[in-house]
Motif scaffolding. Sequence first.
Motif, PDB file in Angstrom:
ATOM      1  N   LEU A 150       2.477   3.961  10.007  1.00 31.50           N
ATOM      2  CA  LEU A 150       3.394   5.066   9.749  1.00 31.50           C
ATOM      3  C   LEU A 150       3.938   5.615  11.065  1.00 31.50           C
ATOM      4  CD1 LEU A 150       0.939   7.060   7.447  1.00 31.50           C
ATOM      5  CD2 LEU A 150       2.808   5.615   6.613  1.00 31.50           C
ATOM      6  N   VAL A 151       5.146   6.149  11.002  1.00 31.48           N
ATOM      7  CA  VAL A 151       5.713   6.924  12.108  1.00 31.48           C
ATOM      8  C   VAL A 151       6.171   8.250  11.534  1.00 31.48           C
ATOM      9  CG1 VAL A 151       7.579   7.113  13.780  1.00 31.48           C
ATOM     10  CG2 VAL A 151       6.434   4.918  13.451  1.00 31.48           C
ATOM     11  N   GLU A 152       5.778   9.345  12.178  1.00 26.62           N
ATOM     12  CA  GLU A 152       6.255  10.667  11.777  1.00 26.62           C
ATOM     13  C   GLU A 152       7.372  11.084  12.719  1.00 26.62           C
ATOM     14  OE1 GLU A 152       3.662  14.208  10.490  1.00 26.62           O
ATOM     15  OE2 GLU A 152       4.382  14.769  12.504  1.00 26.62           O
ATOM     16  N   ASN A 153       8.551  11.297  12.167  1.00 22.88           N
ATOM     17  CA  ASN A 153       9.707  11.721  12.954  1.00 22.88           C
ATOM     18  C   ASN A 153       9.937  13.223  12.760  1.00 22.88           C
ATOM     19  OD1 ASN A 153      11.875  11.341  14.680  1.00 22.88           O
ATOM     20  ND2 ASN A 153      13.300  10.801  13.054  1.00 22.88           N
ATOM     21  N   MET A 154      10.645  13.834  13.720  1.00 22.00           N
ATOM     22  CA  MET A 154      10.969  15.270  13.661  1.00 22.00           C
ATOM     23  C   MET A 154       9.695  16.115  13.546  1.00 22.00           C
ATOM     24  SD  MET A 154      14.247  15.121  11.076  1.00 22.00           S
ATOM     25  CE  MET A 154      15.341  13.697  11.085  1.00 22.00           C
ATOM     26  N   SER A 155       8.663  15.723  14.268  1.00 22.18           N
ATOM     27  CA  SER A 155       7.363  16.386  14.159  1.00 22.18           C
ATOM     28  C   SER A 155       7.393  17.816  14.694  1.00 22.18           C
ATOM     29  CB  SER A 155       6.302  15.592  14.927  1.00 22.18           C
ATOM     30  OG  SER A 155       6.154  14.312  14.364  1.00 22.18           O
ATOM     31  N   TYR A 156       8.149  18.028  15.773  1.00 17.90           N
ATOM     32  CA  TYR A 156       8.175  19.349  16.401  1.00 17.90           C
ATOM     33  C   TYR A 156       9.405  19.430  17.296  1.00 17.90           C
ATOM     34  CZ  TYR A 156       6.237  16.519  20.170  1.00 17.90           C
ATOM     35  OH  TYR A 156       6.052  15.526  21.099  1.00 17.90           O
ATOM     36  N   PHE A 157       9.685  20.635  17.790  1.00 16.49           N
ATOM     37  CA  PHE A 157      10.788  20.847  18.714  1.00 16.49           C
ATOM     38  C   PHE A 157      10.270  21.593  19.936  1.00 16.49           C
ATOM     39  CE2 PHE A 157      14.327  23.581  20.234  1.00 16.49           C
ATOM     40  CZ  PHE A 157      15.181  22.570  20.661  1.00 16.49           C
ATOM     41  N   LEU A 158      10.648  21.122  21.118  1.00 10.57           N
ATOM     42  CA  LEU A 158      10.254  21.793  22.348  1.00 10.57           C
ATOM     43  C   LEU A 158      11.425  22.620  22.869  1.00 10.57           C
ATOM     44  CD1 LEU A 158       8.214  19.018  24.207  1.00 10.57           C
ATOM     45  CD2 LEU A 158       7.340  21.118  23.163  1.00 10.57           C
ATOM     46  N   CYS A 159      11.233  23.922  22.886  1.00  8.30           N
ATOM     47  CA  CYS A 159      12.270  24.833  23.376  1.00  8.30           C
ATOM     48  C   CYS A 159      12.089  25.025  24.884  1.00  8.30           C
ATOM     49  CB  CYS A 159      12.155  26.171  22.646  1.00  8.30           C
ATOM     50  SG  CYS A 159      13.249  27.451  23.298  1.00  8.30           S
ATOM     51  N   GLU A 160      13.189  25.106  25.599  1.00  8.49           N
ATOM     52  CA  GLU A 160      13.105  25.248  27.058  1.00  8.49           C
ATOM     53  C   GLU A 160      12.500  26.578  27.476  1.00  8.49           C
ATOM     54  OE1 GLU A 160      17.707  26.848  27.641  1.00  8.49           O
ATOM     55  OE2 GLU A 160      17.086  24.906  28.450  1.00  8.49           O
ATOM     56  N   HIS A 161      12.415  27.548  26.552  1.00  7.21           N
ATOM     57  CA  HIS A 161      11.867  28.857  26.886  1.00  7.21           C
ATOM     58  C   HIS A 161      10.369  28.970  26.581  1.00  7.21           C
ATOM     59  CE1 HIS A 161      15.937  30.155  27.561  1.00  7.21           C
ATOM     60  NE2 HIS A 161      16.280  29.850  26.312  1.00  7.21           N
ATOM     61  N   SER A 162       9.806  27.893  26.021  1.00  5.44           N
ATOM     62  CA  SER A 162       8.390  27.971  25.666  1.00  5.44           C
ATOM     63  C   SER A 162       7.768  26.583  25.742  1.00  5.44           C
ATOM     64  CB  SER A 162       8.224  28.534  24.249  1.00  5.44           C
ATOM     65  OG  SER A 162       6.875  28.427  23.827  1.00  5.44           O
ATOM     66  N   ALA A 163       6.509  26.534  26.163  1.00  5.89           N
ATOM     67  CA  ALA A 163       5.792  25.254  26.211  1.00  5.89           C
ATOM     68  C   ALA A 163       5.151  24.918  24.874  1.00  5.89           C
ATOM     69  CB  ALA A 163       4.717  25.303  27.306  1.00  5.89           C
ATOM     70  N   LYS A 164       5.166  25.861  23.942  1.00  2.00           N
ATOM     71  CA  LYS A 164       4.516  25.644  22.648  1.00  2.00           C
ATOM     72  C   LYS A 164       5.468  24.921  21.691  1.00  2.00           C
ATOM     73  CE  LYS A 164       2.102  28.029  18.911  1.00  2.00           C
ATOM     74  NZ  LYS A 164       1.691  29.352  18.359  1.00  2.00           N
ATOM     75  N   PRO A 165       5.026  23.813  21.082  1.00  2.00           N
ATOM     76  CA  PRO A 165       5.897  23.099  20.124  1.00  2.00           C
ATOM     77  C   PRO A 165       6.211  23.975  18.916  1.00  2.00           C
ATOM     78  CG  PRO A 165       4.002  21.749  20.772  1.00  2.00           C
ATOM     79  CD  PRO A 165       3.740  23.126  21.271  1.00  2.00           C
ATOM     80  N   ILE A 166       7.445  23.928  18.467  1.00  2.00           N
ATOM     81  CA  ILE A 166       7.876  24.637  17.256  1.00  2.00           C
ATOM     82  C   ILE A 166       7.939  23.618  16.125  1.00  2.00           C
ATOM     83  CG2 ILE A 166       9.696  26.028  16.202  1.00  2.00           C
ATOM     84  CD1 ILE A 166      10.573  26.758  19.081  1.00  2.00           C
ATOM     85  N   GLU A 167       7.089  23.819  15.114  1.00  2.00           N
ATOM     86  CA  GLU A 167       6.998  22.841  14.013  1.00  2.00           C
ATOM     87  C   GLU A 167       7.946  23.263  12.887  1.00  2.00           C
ATOM     88  OE1 GLU A 167       2.778  23.167  13.577  1.00  2.00           O
ATOM     89  OE2 GLU A 167       2.432  21.366  14.779  1.00  2.00           O
ATOM     90  N   ILE A 168       9.206  22.890  13.036  1.00  2.00           N
ATOM     91  CA  ILE A 168      10.266  23.334  12.128  1.00  2.00           C
ATOM     92  C   ILE A 168      10.023  22.825  10.708  1.00  2.00           C
ATOM     93  CG2 ILE A 168      12.747  23.147  11.643  1.00  2.00           C
ATOM     94  CD1 ILE A 168      13.179  23.003  14.683  1.00  2.00           C
TER      95      ILE A 168
END
Length: 345
Positions: free
Chosen positions: A265-283
């Motif tokens: 399996l491959v999971e795509n669109m797992s998270y987004f990295l915002c330039e203002h934060s090091a914490k992944p955003i799990e949309i």
Amino acid sequence: MDEQQIRQALQAVIHPKLKKSLIDIGMIRNISIHDDVVTLNLALKSKRSPLKNVFIRQIEKALVGLPGISAVQVDVIALCHEEFHQLFPRAPLKGVEKVKQFLAVASGKGGVGKTTIAVNVALALAQQGYLVGLLDADVYGPSLPVMMGISEALEMKDNMIIPKEKHGLRVMSLGMTTGRNEAFIWRGPLVSKMIHQLLDQVAWGELDYLVIDLPPGTGDPSIAIANALPHCSILMVTTPQEVALADVRRAIELFRKTGQPFVGLVENMSYFLCEHSAKPIEIFGHGGGEQLSKETGFPLLGTLPIDLELQQSGDSGIPLLVSSEGSASVDVFQKIAKRIADQTQ
């Protein structure tokens, strides 16, 4: 009458295509005699086979009237998948006869980035030294020409279509045969026929891998590939949210029924990295790929972020593995390709 005499009489019942008696090829089985009635099984591809009534009449003609036999009871059963293909092996597909491994990239749902993953996994395999072809089997909405930046017309040689060479891949798509905005209108039998032609009448040549980008869902193209390439490995693509997982489960069930092996399996669109934060955003939620991996036992080969470079590279016709060698997503694709190769080579 004993069973041996019954079997001898049934030598007269011949399969019209194989030119052999049904008794010799195992299509007549489990013969038993009770009083003056012979009971046997007739094994066919389907209980609705058009030859069913023909064979039953021939069996009755061969047996009824023999000394001590007054009636014949024929029970029709279905040959299993393996038995049918042993008796009736497929004619080899000329175009892919020199392809070592087939890898179909599938999903149950549209919009999960399946084509993007197919393109970049194919490129990663090529960059690791393998000869790779890329087939766009989405006969409804072929997008590979746009993502690979191919606009040239196809050529023919010796009645075979010559795939286009781009970024080290041999590429074929129905989108190369018509205008970019034209609609393809296909119905069931035509879909299967077209998939067969893409395998049989394209001169793929010697390849280590033919990567096949399937359309979403469990319709005719996926079934046609499963029937034509019984040993084709399946790479499933999902996103983290439950609605995507539900559709992927249905697609997995299809390929399980047809006996295809899964590489993972491959999971795509797992998270987004915002330039203002090091914490992944799990949309789209969290852990869908891991959950599906636990359910199915398939390895989770990689998780890909929402990557603007990845999206822009698809629109520009220069895939990420060609345009951005230093990207974090490139490393993920290389690892996915390595894990696929470790399983299939």
